[in-house]
Write a protein that holds these residues in place. Sequence first.
Motif, PDB file in Angstrom:
ATOM      1  N   TYR A 160      42.527-100.677  79.269  1.00  0.00           N
ATOM      2  CA  TYR A 160      42.067-100.270  77.936  1.00  0.00           C
ATOM      3  C   TYR A 160      40.686 -99.652  78.051  1.00  0.00           C
ATOM      4  CZ  TYR A 160      46.005-102.777  76.012  1.00  0.00           C
ATOM      5  OH  TYR A 160      47.289-103.172  75.708  1.00  0.00           O
ATOM      6  N   THR A 206      44.704 -93.373  69.099  1.00  0.00           N
ATOM      7  CA  THR A 206      43.594 -94.282  68.813  1.00  0.00           C
ATOM      8  C   THR A 206      42.466 -93.507  68.131  1.00  0.00           C
ATOM      9  OG1 THR A 206      42.174 -95.994  69.766  1.00  0.00           O
ATOM     10  CG2 THR A 206      42.468 -94.004  71.062  1.00  0.00           C
ATOM     11  N   THR A 239      37.373 -97.199  69.306  1.00  0.00           N
ATOM     12  CA  THR A 239      38.361 -98.280  69.434  1.00  0.00           C
ATOM     13  C   THR A 239      39.001 -98.200  70.813  1.00  0.00           C
ATOM     14  OG1 THR A 239      40.151 -96.958  68.476  1.00  0.00           O
ATOM     15  CG2 THR A 239      38.876 -98.335  66.960  1.00  0.00           C
ATOM     16  N   GLY A 294      41.837 -97.886  73.558  1.00  0.00           N
ATOM     17  CA  GLY A 294      43.123 -97.229  73.713  1.00  0.00           C
ATOM     18  C   GLY A 294      43.791 -97.680  74.998  1.00  0.00           C
TER      19      GLY A 294
END
Length: 125
Positions: free
Chosen positions: A13, A54, A58, A60
């Motif tokens: 992420y 996304t 934030t 992704g």
Amino acid sequence: PIFVCPMFPETMYFLAEDDLLLKAGYAMVVDETSGEMDLAGNGESAIGILQAATTAATQGRVITYGACQAVVGVNGVTVGDLLGCEAGGKVVLAATGDHIIGVALATIAADATGTIFFSPRGTVA
């Protein structure tokens, strides 16, 4: 003996630098200044393929190794083609000097989504 090698993709992420709406399946890089992910440019060495849209600031989900869905750019690709990136993060046939980011697992038309194996491996000579 029989050896089994699971083909589960590796996932990480990354924080998005900008809105990446409608960019699932696009190749990503990490911006050298901000440390956040953004769309890969022409011939760049991508960190992976974004798996869901996304928004800025934030996390992704990015496939960093293994089979995944990717959006193909100009001219499409043929099964077995070595892949690179075009400007804007779409996957294309790797050209001389491009970083190889993987291989096409299917024949995929331009601007369509299909299965690739993301596995960075040097540059095209």
